[in-house]
Design an enzyme around this catalytic site. Structure first.
Site, mmCIF file in Angstrom:
data_model
loop_
_atom_site.group_PDB
_atom_site.id
_atom_site.type_symbol
_atom_site.label_atom_id
_atom_site.label_comp_id
_atom_site.label_asym_id
_atom_site.label_seq_id
_atom_site.Cartn_x
_atom_site.Cartn_y
_atom_site.Cartn_z
ATOM 1 N N HIS A 159 0.949 -1.172 -0.122
ATOM 2 C CA HIS A 159 -0.014 -0.178 0.202
ATOM 3 C C HIS A 159 0.831 1.402 -0.118
ATOM 4 C CE1 HIS A 159 -3.393 -2.714 1.440
ATOM 5 N NE2 HIS A 159 -2.301 -3.231 2.007
ATOM 6 N N GLU A 293 10.236 8.267 -16.754
ATOM 7 C CA GLU A 293 8.867 8.688 -16.949
ATOM 8 C C GLU A 293 8.352 8.512 -18.322
ATOM 9 O OE1 GLU A 293 8.505 12.936 -15.376
ATOM 10 O OE2 GLU A 293 10.406 12.381 -15.051
#
Ligand code: ARG
Length: 463
Positions: A159, A293
């Site tokens: 998480h 990216e």
């Protein structure tokens, strides 16, 4: 101007529509495959007694000449080539130009429908190994980084919250495991395509006595397709290839995302090489992970190629339809994008350096809570009770802004009389990883064996 199918028509087709339907700008990439397929087809025609020896020899000579000319990109850019509908038309026109009438006999008993199905298979067989090698190179860099990391510790996350300490090597090998599956998936595509579609004709088969078993062996296939209707309209193997590419892109993207996060100021576990980053035109302090990216961004594009191709196929009646021509740009773009992304990711990854202190610091503290609970379990406390005791301890430490290592034995014992002096040594990141037992765990011996296994796999590929 004449087409492969001009006879049936009165006058010329609409020029804009011809342009719309033509695929030579991109399917020229199949040139080598188309010529090799035609060489074999001509031999099969001769064996079937359809071509005489002189014609067969003329065709073979002409096709070989074409193959040699194909090394020059200008060959595909002649004024005549610019008028060709597709690579099949191009090859046939060039062949006839060289050998005359014999060239006009090559297409006997054959259809472009099966020809293009063959070309796509031959193309993949020729190109998939390059992607497999690129994946293996990335795995090699991951293994190299795992080796360099040695016993260094870092936090793992679930998480995106600190979970448990792991070896940094375990983190690198986690990504390697995903790429190994991609390698397998690409290898499976090579099995999918291992059937000869020739002999299927346009849809119903061919009326000439072609020995397709011989032809399959001649072209390096293990077998022949089962059904001519299916074979001419089947591009499942393109979908399988796109799926393999899309999933590999998902994995490169997840690796990129981890590196983007972990090289940021907030995490700071790794540093990007200056050569793998870019600056900002405005903010002088910036060191941006642009290549990572872009890799992450391009994953969306390859997923789109897969989704788009499935959508193209879903409405097609069985047999060939021109929609199938859309397979090529999808396949070539996915291939190019994956190849470039794998290379970029490997290059960035090669240059990253681990900040052992920062990563180690982040690997201790409250993420050792499971280890504290395990300490109590070792003293016969049921796990659920241990979980509650440690939960209360964590709540207190959070309130006080402290961590386990600041606790005195007396404070430990206020939460459970079972805590003894050895708790301090038991509750460290190094002790935590050492305590793991399973072969897939972050136990240092297990990670060392896992790294050996990966190296063995890489060495096996090179043989
Ligand atoms: N360019 C076509 C393709 O890629 C080749 C097959 C054309 N067949 C036909 N009947 N129009 O699918």
């Amino acid at each position: 101007m004449s087409h492969l199918w001009s006879g049936r028509f009165e006058g010329d087709p609409d020029a804009a529509l011809v342009e719309f339907g033509s695929s030579f700008r991109f399917d020229r990439r199949l040139f080598e495959d188309d010529v090799r397929g035609s060489l074999a087809w001509a031999e099969a025609l001769e064996r079937a007694g359809v071509l005489n020896a002189a014609d067969a020899a003329a065709i073979a000579g002409g096709l070989r000449d074409l193959l040699a000319r194909g090394a020059d990109p200008a060959f595909f850019d002649s004024p005549a080539a610019r008028q060709d509908e597709d690579v099949h038309a191009f090859v046939e026109r060039e062949l006839v130009q060289r050998v005359g009438e014999a060239g006009r006999r090559l297409h006997t008993g054959r259809s472009r429908n099966e020809q293009v199905a063959l070309d796509m298979r031959l193309y993949l067989r020729r190109r998939v190994p390059g992607l497999e090698r690129a994946i293996a190179s990335l795995v090699e860099v991951l293994a190299h980084q795992a080796g360099r990391a040695g016993g260094a510790l870092m936090p793992s996350y679930t998480h995106l919250r600190r979970a448990q300490p792991v070896l940094a090597a375990h983190f690198f090998l986690a990504h390697a495991a995903a790429f190994r599956r991609d390698h397998r998936r690409l290898a499976a595509v090579l099995t999918d395509i291992d059937e000869l579609p020739l002999g299927s004709g346009a849809i119903a088969g061919t009326s000439y006595p072609i020995d397709v078993g011989w032809l399959a062996r001649r072209l390096g296939f293990s077998g022949v397709v089962a059904n001519s209707i299916d074979a001419t309209g089947d591009r499942d193997f393109v979908a399988a290839f796109l799926h393999a590419c899309a999933l590999a892109m998902v994995h490169v993207s997840r690796l990129a995302e981890d590196l983007i996060l972990f090289t940021s100021e907030e995490f700071g576990f790794f540093d990007l090489a200056d050569t793998a980053a870019t600056g900002s035109s405005l903010m002088p302090q910036k060191k941006n992970p642009d290549p990572l990216e872009l890799v992450r961004g391009k994953a969306g594009r390859v997923i789109g190629r897969l989704a788009g191709w499935l959508a193209t196929m879903k409405g097609l009646p069985i047999g060939y339809s021109k929609d199938l021509q859309e397979d090529k740009e999808a396949l070539f773009d996915a291939e190019d994008t994956l190849a470039a992304s794998l290379e970029a990711a490997a290059s960035v990854l090669r240059g990253i350096t681990l900040d052992e202190r920062a990563a180690g610091r982040a690997a201790s503290g409250l993420l050792l809570a499971t280890d504290v609970a395990d300490y109590l379990v070792a003293k016969r406390v049921p796990f659920r009770d241990a979980h509650e005791i440690v939960g209360a301890l964590v709540r207190r430490l959070l309130r006080e802004g402290r961590s386990f290592e600041d606790l005195s034995l007396e404070e430990w014992r206020r939460h459970s009389g079972l805590f003894e002096a050895d708790v301090e040594a038991a509750v460290t990141a190094a002790a935590s990883v050492a305590r793991k037992r399973t072969p897939q765990s972050t136990n240092p011996d297990a990670v060392a064996s896992a790294l050996e296994e990966v190296r063995g796999w890489l060495a096996g590929l090179k043989e």
